[in-house]
Every structure is written in C-alpha cells, then in structure tokens.
Write a protein that holds these residues in place. Structure first.
Motif, mmCIF file in Angstrom:
data_model
loop_
_atom_site.group_PDB
_atom_site.id
_atom_site.type_symbol
_atom_site.label_atom_id
_atom_site.label_comp_id
_atom_site.label_asym_id
_atom_site.label_seq_id
_atom_site.Cartn_x
_atom_site.Cartn_y
_atom_site.Cartn_z
ATOM 1 N N HIS A 1 -6.169 6.018 -1.406
ATOM 2 C CA HIS A 1 -7.057 6.770 -0.510
ATOM 3 C C HIS A 1 -8.482 6.232 -0.583
ATOM 4 C CE1 HIS A 1 -8.764 10.168 1.688
ATOM 5 N NE2 HIS A 1 -9.691 10.225 0.739
ATOM 6 N N LEU A 2 -9.005 6.068 -1.804
ATOM 7 C CA LEU A 2 -10.379 5.600 -1.957
ATOM 8 C C LEU A 2 -10.528 4.156 -1.489
ATOM 9 C CD1 LEU A 2 -11.324 7.122 -5.440
ATOM 10 C CD2 LEU A 2 -11.962 7.949 -3.165
ATOM 11 N N GLY A 3 -9.517 3.340 -1.773
ATOM 12 C CA GLY A 3 -9.591 1.945 -1.366
ATOM 13 C C GLY A 3 -9.567 1.758 0.135
ATOM 14 N N ILE A 4 -8.692 2.525 0.820
ATOM 15 C CA ILE A 4 -8.537 2.368 2.262
ATOM 16 C C ILE A 4 -9.672 3.030 3.028
ATOM 17 C CG2 ILE A 4 -7.081 2.967 4.236
ATOM 18 C CD1 ILE A 4 -4.663 2.742 2.335
ATOM 19 N N ALA B 1 -0.110 9.948 -9.344
ATOM 20 C CA ALA B 1 -1.344 10.588 -8.876
ATOM 21 C C ALA B 1 -2.489 9.583 -8.805
ATOM 22 C CB ALA B 1 -1.705 11.749 -9.793
ATOM 23 N N ILE B 2 -2.621 8.745 -9.823
ATOM 24 C CA ILE B 2 -3.692 7.740 -9.832
ATOM 25 C C ILE B 2 -3.528 6.770 -8.668
ATOM 26 C CG2 ILE B 2 -4.659 5.793 -11.106
ATOM 27 C CD1 ILE B 2 -3.962 7.320 -13.687
ATOM 28 N N THR B 3 -2.299 6.346 -8.414
ATOM 29 C CA THR B 3 -2.051 5.399 -7.321
ATOM 30 C C THR B 3 -2.422 6.002 -5.975
ATOM 31 O OG1 THR B 3 -0.261 4.339 -8.561
ATOM 32 C CG2 THR B 3 -0.309 3.983 -6.180
ATOM 33 N N VAL B 4 -2.040 7.249 -5.745
ATOM 34 C CA VAL B 4 -2.363 7.905 -4.480
ATOM 35 C C VAL B 4 -3.879 8.002 -4.289
ATOM 36 C CG1 VAL B 4 -2.227 10.082 -3.205
ATOM 37 C CG2 VAL B 4 -0.199 9.190 -4.357
ATOM 38 N N VAL B 5 -4.600 8.376 -5.348
ATOM 39 C CA VAL B 5 -6.059 8.471 -5.274
ATOM 40 C C VAL B 5 -6.670 7.093 -5.021
ATOM 41 C CG1 VAL B 5 -8.157 8.991 -6.584
ATOM 42 C CG2 VAL B 5 -6.197 10.537 -6.703
ATOM 43 N N ALA C 1 -8.564 1.642 -13.779
ATOM 44 C CA ALA C 1 -7.455 2.568 -13.552
ATOM 45 C C ALA C 1 -6.112 1.843 -13.562
ATOM 46 C CB ALA C 1 -7.651 3.300 -12.228
ATOM 47 N N ILE C 2 -6.080 0.637 -13.018
ATOM 48 C CA ILE C 2 -4.842 -0.142 -13.029
ATOM 49 C C ILE C 2 -4.489 -0.551 -14.458
ATOM 50 C CG2 ILE C 2 -3.701 -2.227 -12.170
ATOM 51 C CD1 ILE C 2 -5.652 -2.094 -9.771
#
Length: 228
Positions: free
Chosen positions: A103-106, A96-100, A141-142
């Motif tokens: 999205h925010l990064g791109i 879930a964290i990776t998907v968020v 987060a990472i």
C-alpha cells in the motif's frame, strides 16, 4: 510417489522464487534510499536530477515488479500449504507487513518519487528526508520478514488452537505451484516490457486458488452420509 516428488520440486521452486524476489525488493529499496540521500546531500543540480530520476526508474522497472512477485509467491505459499495465513503469528505478521508495504509503496512512495523527479528537473523541491527514511524502512521491514521466516517465533494463533491439525489446509496439487512459478515469471516479464507492473496473471491465479481451496474445505467439512 511421482506426484509427491513433483509437488515437492515445484514447491521448492516457489520458495526459491519468493526468496530471490524478496532479496531483489530489499536491494532495490536500499538502492533507492542511497540515490535519494545523494540527491538531498549534493550541491550539484545535475547529480540531484539524475539521482532522483534513477530512483524513479528503479522503482517502476525493478522494485515494483519484484515487490509484486515477492508478495504473490508469499501469499501462494501460505494459501497452498498447511501454513495458512492465520495459523501462526509469524506468518500473519509477514502477511500484514507485506500488505502495508504494498500500500505504501504503490500509493505513497511511487507517487512521491514521480513528483520529486519532475520537481528536480524543474529546479524546485526534490526528494524529502521522509522518502529516504521510508525507503530505508521498507528494506528493514523485508529484512525483518526474512528473520521471521528463519526463526519462526511466537506461538500459534487461536485459529490453530480452535481448529487443531484437522483444520489445517492441505498442500495444494502440483499445478498450483507450477502456475505460481510460471505466473510470477510471466508477470515480471510483462512488467519489464511495459515499463510498469501489471500483475494481472498473479492476481488471477491467487484468486482462483483461494476460491477452489474454499470449495475443497467446505466439501471436507461436510459429514459423510452413512448408507441405510
């Protein structure tokens, strides 16, 4: 025996690639955070412009390809091993964290960096504090995901409880891990040559294996026919 050694070796290579790309992703996020903070705090317009331009360049040439490779290898390790996506809370949290983050990064940070770089050159408004905080939160987060991988906290999900060990996906054949390592490296090389990420091969490999795994699971769940 040789086949199992091959699977173990290439699975370890996949884990290795996931670790180094995740560290690279976090490092670049911290670097961008420092560059944006420098642009905000300096009174030298030349330093502000160069810092913001460097942050945008790092985002496109290094952070984005690292993020894509980290996410791809992480998704494949979940999809190609008994860990799965939804059997353990810590894996689900990482997913879930990776998907968020992607999205925010791109769709948020990269667009904001591009606009800020252009604005800094024009002498108008440059980066904002929200961008500094956002890049710092990405690195944090990472780091939290790294802790999840080491500690593996919390219990299993209801998915595991309902299906038990019999419902766990099997470890994929060796070619899946070979394709993961090679595909991740090739997509990174393509991104470096193009100057922007283009994870077409990674997405193809992930989608192909998810479809094939689903077919294997369906065949395994069918009741065996007893000969008359």
């Amino acid at each position: 025996m040789a086949a199992s050694r091959g699977v173990k070796r290439w699975r370890q290579l996949t884990v290795w690639l996931h670790v180094i790309t995740s560290v690279g992703w976090m490092t670049q996020a911290l670097t961008i955070c420092v560059l944006l903070a420098t642009s905000l705090s300096t009174t030298d317009r030349g330093v502000a412009v160069s810092s913001t331009a460097a942050a945008e360049l790092l985002d496109m040439r290094l952070l984005a390809p690292m993020a894509n490779a980290s996410a791809f290898t992480g998704f494949m390790l979940a999809a190609a091993t008994p860990w799965g996506f939804f059997r353990h809370w810590w894996v689900l949290a990482k997913f879930a964290i990776t998907v968020v983050q992607l999205h925010l990064g791109i769709f948020v940070l990269s667009d904001a960096l591009h606009a800020s770089a252009a604005a800094a050159v024009a002498g108008t408004v440059g980066p904002t504090r929200a961008m500094v905080v956002g890049s710092a939160c990405m690195a944090g987060a990472i780091a939290f995901q790294a802790w999840l991988s080491v500690a593996k906290p919390w219990s299993t999900t209801a998915w595991t409880t309902n299906r038990g060990r019999a419902g766990a996906p099997r470890t994929a054949p060796v070619w899946v891990f070979v394709a993961t390592v090679c595909g991740g490296i090739l997509d990174f090389a393509v991104a470096w040559l193009l100057g922007h990420p283009a994870p077409l091969l990674s997405l193809t490999i992930l989608g192909t294996w998810l479809v094939l795994r689903r077919r294997v699971e369906r065949r395994a769940s069918r009741p065996e026919r007893v000969p008359a």
